[in-house]
Each structure stands twice: as structure tokens, then as C-alpha cells.
Design an enzyme around this catalytic site. Structure first.
Site, short mmCIF file in Angstrom:
data_model
loop_
_atom_site.label_atom_id
_atom_site.label_comp_id
_atom_site.label_asym_id
_atom_site.label_seq_id
_atom_site.Cartn_x
_atom_site.Cartn_y
_atom_site.Cartn_z
N ASP A 16 -32.41 58.65 32.78
CA ASP A 16 -31.50 58.82 31.51
C ASP A 16 -32.44 60.05 30.65
OD1 ASP A 16 -30.08 58.50 29.48
OD2 ASP A 16 -30.89 56.62 28.81
N ASP A 110 -25.74 62.88 30.78
CA ASP A 110 -27.14 62.75 30.50
C ASP A 110 -27.77 61.58 31.44
OD1 ASP A 110 -26.04 60.86 28.73
OD2 ASP A 110 -27.27 61.03 27.16
N GLU A 111 -27.01 60.79 32.11
CA GLU A 111 -27.79 59.93 33.17
C GLU A 111 -26.92 59.78 34.36
OE1 GLU A 111 -27.08 55.75 31.49
OE2 GLU A 111 -25.39 56.51 30.19
#
Length: 361
Positions: A16, A110-111
Site C-alpha cells: 500500500d 496505489d495498492e
């Protein structure tokens, strides 16, 4: 062995990125470093896309009204989002992931989940693999990431939040029961404010409390979700990392230029239905069966209504008609106003043969 093989203990990493959008802005503009940065337009209709770690102590978080963020932190720097740039950085990070494993399941820009049970590099442990990935991200992008390492996706996602920012946390198989016992039940993904209240009525505050409830009781109360809660309370999550995720929903939404009554939304629903249908025709390889109407009230409450006919919608017009009809299922004050509207398609299946048309009315 494949990533979907359940006859062995998996090694799952959830990576993350730390305050991703805000961190990209701070990286690319040195004047923003160390300052409270809010990624949002500074306008009455805007909401916060992301907040830097310097902004968070003021109570600023994503999805809050931008004007409220400005009041909480008058010295905050507002930067309009630049998703073209964020997507480019995200692609760079995913390329790093694939050096370590082919089993990468992105969740957003983003993860992502990574199955590193059999990494592509010589590595003594999943912990070391996660550390190597984070080091590569820092060296090549100038950004930091946090990671959770665990035997399954449920635990890895929780673990990635444990040492933020720029840290990692591992839950080994023999530590699962002890780790979960005192964990707040709200840490389970999908257990929001309403579900927490329902569980509190059953004197359930921790995952340990949840574990003490017989599965049949939870199923009786919450249906299939009750069964899922029972499994998660025991640390059971057999979902594999899926390298090619199929979109769960195709949708379009807009924040309106002014708040409108429910009765005034038809033109916007029709416009968004056209946009959703065009995306569906271009992108979907399967048949969508469920129509979703999303609304956000003037005080930022999100409402969704959905309908699954026996036969899927066959045109943008039919999609718009059903989405408009779903307004009748919004049992709210008729004078309430709405700031956002969205139309979506979900419930994808491989084949719609044998389905029959039904009616919402």
C-alpha cells in the site's frame, strides 16, 4: 504450484503506497515537502482525493468536503488531482512488482496483493521479499510504501496498515489466532458503522468476541455475510491472488454543479447511462445483469439502489429507464437534495442465455 493452489500455506504481501497522490505531488514539487498538502480543487463542490501525512493531524482525510478541509487547516496547500501522472507512476510500481512475482492483483492505483509463495528471486522469506520490493520502489520512484505479510489476503491487508508509513508487519501462521483475538471488529473490511452497531447489539466488539459466536447464529442474522464473518474471525480466507481481475462494475458518476431534488435527476441519469453503456460496449467481455443507481446527499451520505432483472438491459435507453425507476426505492424526504449521481452495471456473467425479461414496476 500455482497461486490458486490451496493445498499449501500461501505467502501473501499487500503493498500500500503511503499517501500516494499527495506524495507524488510532494516529490515533484519540493516546495510542498513537509507541508500539509490536500489533493483537491479548492471549490465548494470538491471533495478531498488525498491528504499528506502533514495534513492528517488536522483531521483531514479523503472523501471529506474540500471546504471543510480548508477550515480545519487554513495553511493547507490545495493541489488539483493529476490522474494521468498518478497512473504513470502506478504503472512504474507495478513493473517493479512483476520482477518479484507474476501473481499481482492490483486493487487501485496505489495498492496491490502479491503472492510471493514462489518468488522470481532468490529470497529466504516473504518478509525479505516485501522489504526488497519496498526498497526498489523507494530507489526508483522516490516514494515510500508499506506492506503487510500474512498467509492470506484478509490478514495481509490489515497488516499493511500496522506500520504505516514506510513500514511493514508480518503475521505468521502460528500468530493468527492471537493477533485476531483483540482486534477491533471494525478492522474487518466491510464492517462499517452500521454493521458495527449491529454487532455491538450482540456484545461483539472484537474479532475474539466474534469467534465465540456459533456460525449458525451469524448466518441466521446476516445470511452469507454471517458465514464470511465467521470464517474471517478464524483467520480463514481462501481467496487466491488473481493476476487478471475482471471489473466488478462499470459505472459513471458526476458531482452536480448544484444540489438537485430526486425528481430533477432524470436528465443526469440518462446522460450517465449513455456514458456507462458506451464503456460497457467497449470494455466488457461478459454480460452485466445488475443496474446500480448511486446518489450522494448534500450532507455527503452515499446511497445505492440496485436491481437485477431476469434479462439484462439491452440498450442505453433501457439502462436509463431502470436507473430512473430505482429512484422510487429511495425512501427519503422528497425535499432532500443530492450533490452526486452515478449509474453502474455489475453482476457480470459469462452467458445470458435462458434469461427472461421481468419488470421493476
Amino acid at each position: 504450484m500455482s497461486a490458486g493452489d490451496t493445498n499449501r500455506i500461501r505467502k501473501i504481501v499487500h503493498v500500500d503506497m503511503d499517501a500516494f497522490y499527495a506524495s507524488v505531488e510532494q516529490r515533484d514539487n519540493p516546495e510542498l515537502r513537509g507541508r500539509p498538502v490536500v489533493v483537491a480543487k479548492r471549490s465548494p463542490r470538491a471533495v478531498v482525493t488525498a491528504a499528506s501525512y502533514e495534513a492528517r493531524p488536522f483531521g483531514i482525510h479523503s472523501a471529506m468536503p474540500a471546504m471543510r478541509a480548508a477550515k480545519l487547516c487554513p495553511e493547507a496547500v490545495f493541489v488539483p488531482p493529476d490522474f494521468t501522472r498518478y497512473k504513470a507512476v502506478s504503472a512504474q510500481i507495478r513493473e517493479i512488482f512483476h520482477r518479484y512475482t507474476p501473481h499481482v492483483e492490483p486493487l487501485s492505483l496505489d495498492e496491490a496483493y502479491l503472492d510471493v509463495t514462489e518468488p522470481l528471486i532468490a529470497s529466504p522469506s516473504a518478509t525479505d521479499t516485501a522489504r526488497a520490493i519496498r526498497d526498489a520502489i523507494r530507489d526508483e520512484t522516490g516514494l515510500t510504501a508499506s506492506a503487510g505479510i500474512a498467509p492470506n489476503k484478509f490478514l495481509a491487508k490489515i497488516a499493511s496498515d500496522w506500520r504505516k508509513p514506510d513500514g511493514q508487519f508480518v503475521i505468521k501462521p502460528h500468530q493468527v489466532a492471537r493477533f485476531l483475538t483483540d482486534l477491533e471488529v471494525g478492522k474487518i473490511h466491510g464492517v462499517g458503522r452500521v454493521m458495527r452497531a449491529k454487532l455491538a447489539e450482540m456484545n461483539i466488539a472484537t474479532v475474539g468476541d466474534l469467534r465465540e459466536i456459533r456460525p449458525a447464529v451469524l448466518v441466521d442474522r446476516f445470511g452469507r455475510w454471517g458465514q464470511r464473518l465467521s470464517e474471517l474471525a478464524q483467520g480463514i480466507d481462501d481467496r487466491p491472488v488473481k493476476s487478471h481481475r475482471v471489473a466488478a462494475q462499470i459505472s459513471a458518476e458526476d458531482t452536480l454543479s448544484q444540489d438537485l431534488l430526486l425528481s430533477e435527476l432524470a436528465p443526469h441519469i440518462q446522460r450517465l447511462a449513455d456514458k456507462t453503456w458506451n464503456n460497457y460496449q467497449r470494455k466488457a467481455s461478459r454480460v452485466a445483469r445488475t443496474i446500480v443507481l448511486k446518489l450522494k446527499t448534500s450532507d455527503f451520505q452515499t446511497l445505492t439502489r440496485s436491481y437485477t432483472p431476469l434479462a439484462p438491459p439491452a440498450s442505453a435507453l433501457e439502462l436509463a429507464d431502470i436507473a430512473c425507476a430505482l429512484r422510487d426505492r429511495v425512501e427519503r424526504d422528497p425535499e432532500e437534495r443530492y450533490r452526486l449521481v452515478g449509474v453502474g452495471l455489475s453482476g457480470f456473467v459469462e452467458d445470458d442465455s435462458g434469461m427472461q425479461q421481468t419488470t421493476l414496476f
